[in-house]
Structure formats: C-alpha cells, structure tokens
Scaffold this active site. Structure first.
Site, PDB file in Angstrom:
ATOM      1  N   ASP A  10       0.726  -1.171   0.095  1.00  0.00           N
ATOM      2  CA  ASP A  10      -0.084  -0.057  -0.012  1.00  0.00           C
ATOM      3  C   ASP A  10       0.918   1.320  -0.016  1.00  0.00           C
ATOM      4  OD1 ASP A  10      -2.315  -1.640   0.126  1.00  0.00           O
ATOM      5  OD2 ASP A  10      -2.418  -1.663   2.187  1.00  0.00           O
ATOM      6  N   LYS A  32       0.717  -8.161  -1.742  1.00  0.00           N
ATOM      7  CA  LYS A  32      -0.683  -7.924  -2.251  1.00  0.00           C
ATOM      8  C   LYS A  32      -0.828  -6.577  -2.975  1.00  0.00           C
ATOM      9  CE  LYS A  32      -4.161  -6.205   0.484  1.00  0.00           C
ATOM     10  NZ  LYS A  32      -4.881  -5.120  -0.001  1.00  0.00           N
ATOM     11  N   LYS A  61     -11.154  -6.649  -5.364  1.00  0.00           N
ATOM     12  CA  LYS A  61     -12.229  -6.664  -4.684  1.00  0.00           C
ATOM     13  C   LYS A  61     -13.591  -6.264  -5.588  1.00  0.00           C
ATOM     14  CE  LYS A  61     -11.231  -4.922   0.204  1.00  0.00           C
ATOM     15  NZ  LYS A  61      -9.450  -5.277   0.093  1.00  0.00           N
ATOM     16  N   HIS A  63     -17.056  -6.000  -7.395  1.00  0.00           N
ATOM     17  CA  HIS A  63     -18.134  -6.360  -6.851  1.00  0.00           C
ATOM     18  C   HIS A  63     -19.036  -5.848  -8.254  1.00  0.00           C
ATOM     19  CE1 HIS A  63     -21.671  -6.055  -3.432  1.00  0.00           C
ATOM     20  NE2 HIS A  63     -21.866  -6.809  -4.618  1.00  0.00           N
ATOM     21  N   ILE A  65     -21.494  -7.291 -12.298  1.00  0.00           N
ATOM     22  CA  ILE A  65     -21.976  -8.125 -12.852  1.00  0.00           C
ATOM     23  C   ILE A  65     -21.149  -9.266 -13.332  1.00  0.00           C
ATOM     24  CG2 ILE A  65     -23.893  -6.334 -13.620  1.00  0.00           C
ATOM     25  CD1 ILE A  65     -22.807  -6.660 -16.437  1.00  0.00           C
ATOM     26  N   PRO A  66     -21.702 -10.563 -13.524  1.00  0.00           N
ATOM     27  CA  PRO A  66     -20.800 -11.781 -13.984  1.00  0.00           C
ATOM     28  C   PRO A  66     -20.018 -11.617 -14.998  1.00  0.00           C
ATOM     29  CG  PRO A  66     -23.293 -12.376 -13.296  1.00  0.00           C
ATOM     30  CD  PRO A  66     -23.202 -10.804 -13.343  1.00  0.00           C
TER      31      PRO A  66
HETATM   32  O1  C5P Z   1      -3.451  -2.748   8.343  1.00  0.00           O
HETATM   33  P1  C5P Z   1      -2.377  -3.216   7.223  1.00  0.00           P
HETATM   34  O2  C5P Z   1      -1.431  -2.075   6.912  1.00  0.00           O
HETATM   35  O3  C5P Z   1      -1.555  -4.574   7.566  1.00  0.00           O
HETATM   36  O4  C5P Z   1      -3.371  -3.695   6.073  1.00  0.00           O
HETATM   37  C1  C5P Z   1      -3.112  -4.287   4.761  1.00  0.00           C
HETATM   38  C2  C5P Z   1      -4.186  -4.696   4.062  1.00  0.00           C
HETATM   39  O5  C5P Z   1      -4.836  -5.697   4.645  1.00  0.00           O
HETATM   40  C3  C5P Z   1      -4.981  -3.566   3.583  1.00  0.00           C
HETATM   41  O6  C5P Z   1      -4.500  -3.215   2.363  1.00  0.00           O
HETATM   42  C4  C5P Z   1      -6.388  -4.036   3.674  1.00  0.00           C
HETATM   43  O7  C5P Z   1      -6.851  -4.470   2.220  1.00  0.00           O
HETATM   44  C5  C5P Z   1      -6.280  -5.028   4.501  1.00  0.00           C
HETATM   45  N1  C5P Z   1      -6.995  -5.034   5.740  1.00  0.00           N
HETATM   46  C6  C5P Z   1      -8.061  -5.349   6.119  1.00  0.00           C
HETATM   47  N2  C5P Z   1      -8.774  -5.317   7.025  1.00  0.00           N
HETATM   48  C7  C5P Z   1      -7.969  -4.892   8.375  1.00  0.00           C
HETATM   49  C8  C5P Z   1      -6.918  -4.319   8.147  1.00  0.00           C
HETATM   50  C9  C5P Z   1      -6.290  -4.423   6.836  1.00  0.00           C
HETATM   51  O8  C5P Z   1      -8.833  -6.051   5.149  1.00  0.00           O
HETATM   52  N3  C5P Z   1      -8.631  -4.711   9.573  1.00  0.00           N
END
Ligand code: C5P
Length: 228
Positions: A10, A32, A61, A63, A65-66
């Site tokens: 991220d 990721k 992620k 979301h 239509i098929p």
């Molecule tokens: O919080 P952290 O930096 O570890 O987050 C890494 C990834 O995990 C984020 O990109 C997010 O998509 C996911 N995440 C999540 N639920 C949380 C924390 C993070 O889905 N409670």
C-alpha cells in the site's frame, strides 16, 4: 522463504513499493497489490513482480455483474496474478463466473471476500444485513464454496469457524494483523500471526506492521515464524 505471509504494497509510488520488495529479499514471495497501487501505477507493477518470481495477490475486490467480473478475473490471470478477490455478496452467479474465468490460468485462485473487516455487528442493519458478522461470513463462505471458489478472505475472528465450513484445501486469508513486538497502528480489531495460524488461517495479509517497521525484514521474519 514463504508465500504464507502476503505483504500489502500500500504505497503511493512504484519506487517505494520496489524498495520494500528489495529490502525483504528472497524470503518474501507473496505481495498484495491493491486499489491504491493499481490506480497509481497501473498493472505494470504486477507484471514486474511476476517477472521477479513473486506471487501477486491482486486485491481487486470486484463487485460487478458476472460478465464484468469474468473480464476482470481473466485480466488478472493474464497478468500472472496468483490470487484475485471478488465480493461474495455479488451472489452465486458472480462467483461461478469468476471461477470459470480463472480456469485457463492454473495459478490463479479466486478468493471470495466475505464481510469487510471494518464492519462490526452494529454496522450490519444499515446495509440491510443481520444479525451478526459471523453469521454473514458463514452464509457467504458456504455460497463461495458452493460456487467453487478456492478460498475466502475474512478476519482472524472468523477463521476457526471457516475451517469447519469450507472444503479441505480451501484458502483462508486473513488481514488485520499486528506484530506483538511493535507498536499498534490505527487498527482496532487485530490479531497476531500466531493467532491467525492457530485459528486456521492458511495465509495472512500484513501491511504496515512490516512496511513501516524500522526493520521490515526482521518484522517479516517475525510474522513468517508463525507459519514455519
Ligand atoms: O493494516 P495493514 O497495513 O496490515 O493492512 C494491509 C491490508 O490488509 C490492507 O490493504 C487492507 O486491504 C487489508 N486490511 C483489512 N482489514 C483490516 C486491516 C487491513 O482487510 N482490518
């Protein structure tokens, strides 16, 4: 060396992401790529990671239509991604279409997102869901398994329940991970890598606890220990 600990890239720039990948070295196999990195830098970041021999969890992620879901999943397969996420609440036709679209790409695993981890029981009524996160996760996990999904994404709190619901060999990928030895960030419901492994998670997603650690490689090694 492990692909069980998936490090979330991220970051705002490709340079920052690649610096982290370099810092972690050969031990870290899985990364990721989420909506931020994809929107900032485009799919070439995925191709670069795949070319380096890394496994990419493409967190779309979806979301939709098929037909659109199938297109996005196929595109993820073409890029060489190993995992792609689809919202289970899209329903069984969407999930089946995702699974079918992944078939030409043997490395690609379709993960169904159950309930995003920022939602708690008290948030469910406003989006028309009831009565609890765990019951909603169970419902969607059964739907995902019935549609042939390879696994689910859920919080560590639901992992043990999921092991009793999903077919053996299913992937249970849990985000929301902190490391006991480092300071907490802004997450409210978190678990340690050992908690996740003990609850039955097959993989964890970990971001800031590694990427913002003073020593990211040491933080990764600490997380990986729970899965060795
Ligand atoms: O919080 P952290 O930096 O570890 O987050 C890494 C990834 O995990 C984020 O990109 C997010 O998509 C996911 N995440 C999540 N639920 C949380 C924390 C993070 O889905 N409670």
């Amino acid at each position: 060396m492990t692909n069980k600990v998936i490090v979330a890239l991220d970051f705002e720039t490709r340079a920052d992401a690649m610096a982290l990948v370099d810092a972690l070295g050969a031990e870290a196999i899985a990364y990721k790529v989420g909506l931020q990195m994809l929107t900032e830098e485009g799919p070439s970041i995925v191709k670069s990671l795949v070319a380096m021999g890394k496994q990419v969890f493409l967190d779309l992620k979806v979301h939709e239509i098929p037909n659109s879901v199938a297109g996005a999943v196929a595109a993820a397969g073409k890029l060489g991604a190993h995992m792609v996420t689809v919202h289970a609440s899209g329903g069984s036709a969407v999930l089946r279409s995702a699974v079918n679209a992944a078939k030409p790409y043997p490395q690609l695993r379709v993960l169904a997102l159950t309930v995003i981890t920022s939602l708690a029981d008290q948030d469910l009524p406003e989006i028309g869901l009831a009565p609890s996160v765990s019951q909603q996760v169970e419902r969607l996990a059964r739907l995902a398994a019935g549609a042939g999904c390879h696994g689910v994404v859920a919080s560590v709190q639901e992992a043990a329940l999921l092991t009793t619901i999903l077919p053996s060999g299913s992937l249970i990928v849990t985000p929301g991970i902190h490391l006991p030895t480092t300071a907490q960030n802004d997450q409210s419901r978190t678990a340690s890598p050992a908690d996740a492994a003990n609850a039955g998670a097959t993989h964890i997603v970990i971001g800031r606890a590694v990427t913002r650690a003073a020593d990211p490689r040491a933080a990764f090694t600490e997380a990986a220990r729970a899965f060795s």
